[in-house]
Design an enzyme around this catalytic site. Structure first.
Site, PDB file in Angstrom:
ATOM      1  N   CYS C 167      24.888   3.719 -55.752  1.00  0.00           N
ATOM      2  CA  CYS C 167      24.241   5.021 -55.865  1.00  0.00           C
ATOM      3  C   CYS C 167      22.843   5.083 -55.267  1.00  0.00           C
ATOM      4  O   CYS C 167      22.231   6.140 -55.272  1.00  0.00           O
ATOM      5  CB  CYS C 167      24.219   5.458 -57.320  1.00  0.00           C
ATOM      6  SG  CYS C 167      25.893   5.709 -57.924  1.00  0.00           S
ATOM      7  N   HIS C 307      15.813  10.427 -59.976  1.00  0.00           N
ATOM      8  CA  HIS C 307      17.246  10.112 -59.965  1.00  0.00           C
ATOM      9  C   HIS C 307      17.951  11.096 -60.892  1.00  0.00           C
ATOM     10  O   HIS C 307      18.985  11.659 -60.555  1.00  0.00           O
ATOM     11  CB  HIS C 307      17.469   8.665 -60.390  1.00  0.00           C
ATOM     12  CG  HIS C 307      18.902   8.251 -60.359  1.00  0.00           C
ATOM     13  ND1 HIS C 307      19.634   8.222 -59.200  1.00  0.00           N
ATOM     14  CD2 HIS C 307      19.753   7.877 -61.350  1.00  0.00           C
ATOM     15  CE1 HIS C 307      20.879   7.836 -59.475  1.00  0.00           C
ATOM     16  NE2 HIS C 307      20.981   7.632 -60.765  1.00  0.00           N
ATOM     17  N   GLU C 318      13.733   6.315 -66.493  1.00  0.00           N
ATOM     18  CA  GLU C 318      12.973   6.875 -65.390  1.00  0.00           C
ATOM     19  C   GLU C 318      11.633   7.438 -65.859  1.00  0.00           C
ATOM     20  O   GLU C 318      10.603   7.281 -65.198  1.00  0.00           O
ATOM     21  CB  GLU C 318      13.831   7.984 -64.783  1.00  0.00           C
ATOM     22  CG  GLU C 318      13.530   8.253 -63.383  1.00  0.00           C
ATOM     23  CD  GLU C 318      14.600   9.134 -62.755  1.00  0.00           C
ATOM     24  OE1 GLU C 318      14.589   9.218 -61.549  1.00  0.00           O
ATOM     25  OE2 GLU C 318      15.434   9.734 -63.466  1.00  0.00           O
ATOM     26  N   LYS C 339      20.310  17.081 -59.101  1.00  0.00           N
ATOM     27  CA  LYS C 339      21.661  16.789 -59.589  1.00  0.00           C
ATOM     28  C   LYS C 339      22.079  17.795 -60.653  1.00  0.00           C
ATOM     29  O   LYS C 339      23.270  17.991 -60.888  1.00  0.00           O
ATOM     30  CB  LYS C 339      21.734  15.369 -60.158  1.00  0.00           C
ATOM     31  CG  LYS C 339      21.577  14.282 -59.114  1.00  0.00           C
ATOM     32  CD  LYS C 339      21.787  12.897 -59.701  1.00  0.00           C
ATOM     33  CE  LYS C 339      21.577  11.791 -58.679  1.00  0.00           C
ATOM     34  NZ  LYS C 339      20.174  11.489 -58.384  1.00  0.00           N
ATOM     35  N   HIS C 344      26.185  14.642 -58.982  1.00  0.00           N
ATOM     36  CA  HIS C 344      25.789  13.316 -58.510  1.00  0.00           C
ATOM     37  C   HIS C 344      26.852  12.819 -57.530  1.00  0.00           C
ATOM     38  O   HIS C 344      27.931  12.395 -57.931  1.00  0.00           O
ATOM     39  CB  HIS C 344      25.671  12.383 -59.713  1.00  0.00           C
ATOM     40  CG  HIS C 344      25.197  10.994 -59.384  1.00  0.00           C
ATOM     41  ND1 HIS C 344      24.849  10.594 -58.118  1.00  0.00           N
ATOM     42  CD2 HIS C 344      24.996   9.906 -60.177  1.00  0.00           C
ATOM     43  CE1 HIS C 344      24.466   9.322 -58.146  1.00  0.00           C
ATOM     44  NE2 HIS C 344      24.553   8.884 -59.376  1.00  0.00           N
ATOM     45  N   PHE C 403      24.346   1.360 -59.933  1.00  0.00           N
ATOM     46  CA  PHE C 403      25.092   0.250 -60.509  1.00  0.00           C
ATOM     47  C   PHE C 403      24.800  -1.005 -59.684  1.00  0.00           C
ATOM     48  O   PHE C 403      24.739  -0.946 -58.457  1.00  0.00           O
ATOM     49  CB  PHE C 403      26.592   0.537 -60.495  1.00  0.00           C
ATOM     50  CG  PHE C 403      27.043   1.498 -61.555  1.00  0.00           C
ATOM     51  CD1 PHE C 403      26.127   2.168 -62.353  1.00  0.00           C
ATOM     52  CD2 PHE C 403      28.391   1.727 -61.777  1.00  0.00           C
ATOM     53  CE1 PHE C 403      26.556   3.049 -63.344  1.00  0.00           C
ATOM     54  CE2 PHE C 403      28.830   2.597 -62.754  1.00  0.00           C
ATOM     55  CZ  PHE C 403      27.920   3.268 -63.539  1.00  0.00           C
TER      56      PHE C 403
END
Lengths: 80, 413, 418
Positions: C167, C307, C318, C339, C344, C403
């Site tokens: 990602c 993110h 975050e 997002k 996403h 990930f």
């Protein structure tokens, strides 16, 4: 669908799903959490899904690494 | 590439052997490690010969908790990373917390794991897909697991540029060293032997369908009829030269230059110019001219037009020296391991520099081209500079220049 | 002599519309595009919602041969690359100096799955029938083909590579693309990322770890980063491509510079493949290093594109990272997650977010975080709820988390900034 699982069966299932060696004794110890056993959140989800698919644990059951396998045992149908 | 990038550790998991202690003698002696594919049994597919790391099982190499959540390609990467760190005598904790990173190249990802989970989905339903599918199949699984397994919190990356990506990963790691990292684990791993992965590869039309391991992969000959695929991988410890020196590490080779070009999907005739340009750029970065090249490790696609283009590239690069500079393709002995192929070539080239020997191209006798292809036995040579060429089925051409650690450092930018 | 990197072209394919203009209008309107999945029948899945692109490749000008050969995510990239290339209007004299760097997390998964179903008789045959496979299946095995297809469209012969760091791939592709220019390997690089992950296997794999939202009865409000009532991310799809150009090269030809890519860094948490720490140390470290690289002090950051996936763990991680990076000033820097509007899209989203950042610099407007009704009490920053905000911007930071434990950061600056 086999819904009856002994502590040893559950221990074997956890080992198979997570790669962590677990004994029947460990899964009945209320003070031992999945975290203590070295099973992380993904491992716990894998174990729970397996029990939901094949052992009658309700679909909405939730389980986290800070809980114990004994709590999981209590989720199994036909057990107190 | 900075002249400051040096190789201090090699970790190899190859069909020819686990660890450089097994790999180098096998490569040096031209041992043939190709064999009938054992992982697909019965094997209904036209490709039957490959390089498998048959002796490898994750037990003893990979924590059982990690084994269940990873594909075989990640098992290879983890084992290769351990071997590389051991070879480099480098304890990750001894490097600053954000100064040790990972860079891997991948071509096929965790495809065997993926096949199993897609099968569960379509056969039994979505709830049968396990929690590890999300982390096992994707191309980044190796960089992630190697980082976690070794506590590496520095810069990480994953390239999936075809076969040439293995060399590009080394260049990208060099870029991180120039930007402040002190050490990088860099390499790649592949495990493309499950039925579905084979089904995908067959479409390439480039794999050998010979049933005889002794003749299945014969690049640069009149019998060239495709390559034998391979599984396995290699990880290298590449360090900043000053960092390596200050800890007293034994430097095996200097990563001196890199070049990369693209000449179109499946247009191998174009790759002669592409390889030439990549090699010229890599040598220029190393501060060298083609006159300085002492040996070339070839891509060796074993496709007639691809082989001709590569031979042409070497001829254009080296001019009249082309018939005298030893060139070789050790992978003919163990197969072409996709994105890890070039990393294994780099490992072999580093070992060649170390031992002053150019290993042979196993199984090949009659080279069609006016090249000094080393066959039969390894050839002693005073190796200072070795060029590694790599090319991908989707048009990538890359070149890497490795130098003996005692060569004067030149070039750089 | 430092080589700097300009952005001279942008192309976007995103949920809610094709093209940069439509995309910018959407993300500054605060509208959401999340809806029930239509790309396949999601009955039986836990999460049955996504942000899909209404994408007709014929209408977008792709040929029959291209449509046959290219998987959906490659088609997105082709259309986005064409738009960016048209805008840049750059003639590269030496094709060896033109590179491509594209990102994708799961690449050809959709085609891999479709052909698996065909060749395995719906999973019943382990020894799949290779004769039933599409002739282009080999392209799906490795997203190396993504960069190759883009390279063919623009005539690139320089370095051409695909980045697949999960990602963070969309940020990393642009970051590595910019480095090719900085390091003198290319003068122009077409960089971006693409993803079309809305297929049964990808939806099922996120179901299995409960990472995606199950707010199936209210999809328009399902992506809720930083909101107390969030329950995971909503899968999206799309692509964005940026034409990166050495600044002197762009100036000499009088090109309009939309923004500059000045900083890039990655770090790994070495903690867990999916889990994040509560401290955000590695993300702060990546962002700090990217700012250093850009020669910009943290005080100068005018907007952070988060993110903001909408998982509880991410939002807290975050927020901690931004506190660590900016100190007391963290409360005064707008932070938002697009997002919330377009979902996403895994490996693509980082590039789409960088397109949004470039447009934010051009227009002096910060896009909002939709659906942020009740902030999580542990998320205490200015997340620009619901409504876009005018604000002159000089320096914008975009971060991503993926990930594998990867944390990436890219710094864009305004074209005219010294």
């Amino acid at each position: 669908m086999d819904t009856r699982l002994s502590p040893d069966d559950l221990a074997a299932l956890i080992s198979r799903c997570t790669g962590v060696p677990v004994t029947g004794e460990q899964v009945t110890d209320p003070s031992r959490t999945f975290d203590d056993l070295g099973v992380d959140s993904l491992g716990v989800m894998g174990v729970l899904s397996e029990l939901q698919r094949n052992h009658g644990v309700p679909k909405d059951a939730d389980l986290r690494p800070h809980q114990s396998p004994r709590e999981l045992l209590a989720l199994l149908p036909g057990r107190v | 590439m900075s002249p400051a990038a040096v190789v201090t550790g090699l970790g190899v998991v190859a069909p020819s052997g686990l660890g450089v202690g097994e790999f180098w003698p096998a490569v040096r002696d031209g041992h043939l490690a190709l064999a009938p594919i054992g992982r697909i049994d019965p094997n209904p597919y036209p490709v039957t010969v490959a390089g498998e790391v048959a002796a490898f099982a994750p037990d003893g190499w990979v924590d059982p908790r990690i084994t269940v959540q990873t594909d075989r390609f990640t098992h290879f990467a983890l084992a290769a990373a351990d071997l590389a760190l051991e070879d480099a005598a480098l304890e990750p904790a001894a490097v600053g917390p954000f100064e040790f990173g990972v860079m891997t190249a991948s071509y096929s990802g965790g495809v065997e794991f993926g096949q199993r989970e897609i099968e569960r989905l379509w056969r039994n339903g979505p709830e049968h897909v396990g929690p590890y599918q999300s982390i096992a199949w994707f191309y980044a699984a190796c960089s992630g697991q190697v980082s976690i397994g070794n506590g590496l919190r520095g810069p990480s990356g994953v390239l999936v540029a075809d076969e040439a990506g293995g060399l590009d990963a080394l260049a990208a790691a060099g870029g991180e060293l120039r930007r402040g990292a002190r050490a990088m684990l860099v390499g790649g791993a592949e495990a493309p032997f499950c039925p579905y992965a084979m089904c995908c590869q067959l479409g390439l039309g480039l794999l050998s369908t010979s049933r005889d391991p002794a003749t299945a992969y014969q690049p640069f000959t009149g019998q060239a009829g495709g390559f034998a695929p391979a599984e396995g991988g290699a990880m290298l410890v590449v360090e900043d030269a000053d960092a390596a020196r200050s800890r007293g590490a034994a430097v095996k080779a200097v990563v001196a230059g890199h070049g990369a070009t693209y000449t179109g999907r499946r247009q191998f005739d174009q790759s002669a110019q592409g390889l030439l340009r990549a090699a010229t750029d890599a040598l220029a970065e190393a501060g060298l001219t083609p006159d300085g090249v002492d040996a070339v490790f070839l891509d060796a696609m074993a496709d007639p037009s691809a082989d001709a283009a590569e031979a042409e590239a070497v001829r254009l690069l080296l001019g009249e020296r082309a018939s005298r500079v030893p060139v070789t393709a050790p992978k003919a002995g163990y197969g072409r391991c996709y994105a890890a192929a070039a990393v294994l070539d780099v490992a072999a080239a580093v070992l060649a520099l170390e031992h002053g020997l150019v290993p042979p191209t196993p199984g090949v006798r009659d080279c069609l081209f006016d090249l000094d292809l080393v066959t039969g036995a390894a050839r002693p040579a005073d190796l200072r500079t070795v060029l590694v060429l790599s090319r991908g089925v989707y048009g990538g051409n890359s070149a890497l220049v490795l130098r003996h650690p005692e060569s004067p450092i030149t070039g750089g930018n | 002599m430092t080589r700097r990197v300009a952005v001279t072209g942008l192309g976007v394919v995103a949920p809610g519309g094709i093209g940069t203009k439509t995309f910018w209008e959407l993300i500054t309107s605060g509208r959401t595009t999340t809806r029930p999945i239509t790309l396949f029948d999601p009955e039986g899945f836990r999460s049955r919602i996504a942000a899909e692109c209404d994408f007709d490749p014929v209408h977008e000008g792709l040929t029959t041969a291209e449509i046959t050969r290219m998987d959906r995510y490659v088609q997105f990239a082709a259309v986005a690359a064409d738009e960016a290339w048209r805008q840049a209007q750059v003639a590269v004299a030496d094709p060896w100096r033109l590179g491509v760097c594209m990102g994708s997390a799961v690449g050809g998964t959709t085609l891999l799955e479709q052909d698996y179903v065909a060749t395995s008789r719906r999973g019943r045959q382990w020894l799949v029938d290779a004769d039933a496979a599409s002739p282009f299946l080999h392209c799906a095995l490795s997203p190396a083909t993504l960069a190759a297809e883009v390279a063919d469209r623009v005539g690139a012969r320089g370095p051409v590579r695909t980045v697949s760091t999960g990602c963070t791939a969309g940020l990393d592709a642009v970051g590595h693309g910019a480095r090719l220019i900085e390091d003198g390997k290319a003068d122009v690089v077409v960089a971006g990322a693409s993803e079309s992950p809305i297929s049964p296997i990808t939806v099922a794999c996120f179901d299995a770890i409960r990472a995606t939202s199950a707010r199936n009865d209210d999809p328009a409000h399902a992506a809720r980063p930083f909101d107390r009532d969030r329950d995971g991310f909503v899968l999206g799809e799309g692509a964005a491509v940026l034409v990166l150009e050495e600044l002197g090269h762009a100036r000499r030809r009088g090109a309009e510079v939309l923004a500059r890519v000045e900083g890039f860094a990655t770090r790994s948490n070495a903690h867990h493949m999916t889990g994040l720490t509560t401290e955000g140390v590695e993300m702060a470290e990546a962002a700090g290093r990217a700012l250093d690289h850009a020669g910009v002090a943290p005080d100068e950051v005018g907007y952070i594109n988060a993110h903001g996936s909408g998982t509880r763990q991410n939002d807290r991680h975050e927020t901690a990272a931004f506190h660590r990076l900016l100190g007391e000033r963290a409360h005064h820097v707008p932070v938002s997650s697009i997002k919330s509007m377009i979902g996403h899209s895994l490996g693509a989203i980082g590039s789409i977010e960088l397109a949004a950042c470039a447009l934010a610099l051009v227009h002096g407007v910060v896009p909002p975080t939709a659906n942020l009704d009740t902030p999580d009490p542990e998320c205490d920053l200015d997340y620009v709820p619901h409504t876009a905000r005018e604000r002159p911007l000089d320096v914008v930071l975009s971060v991503g988390s993926g990930f594998g434990g990867f944390q990436s950061a890219v710094v864009l600056t305004k074209a005219g900034r010294p």
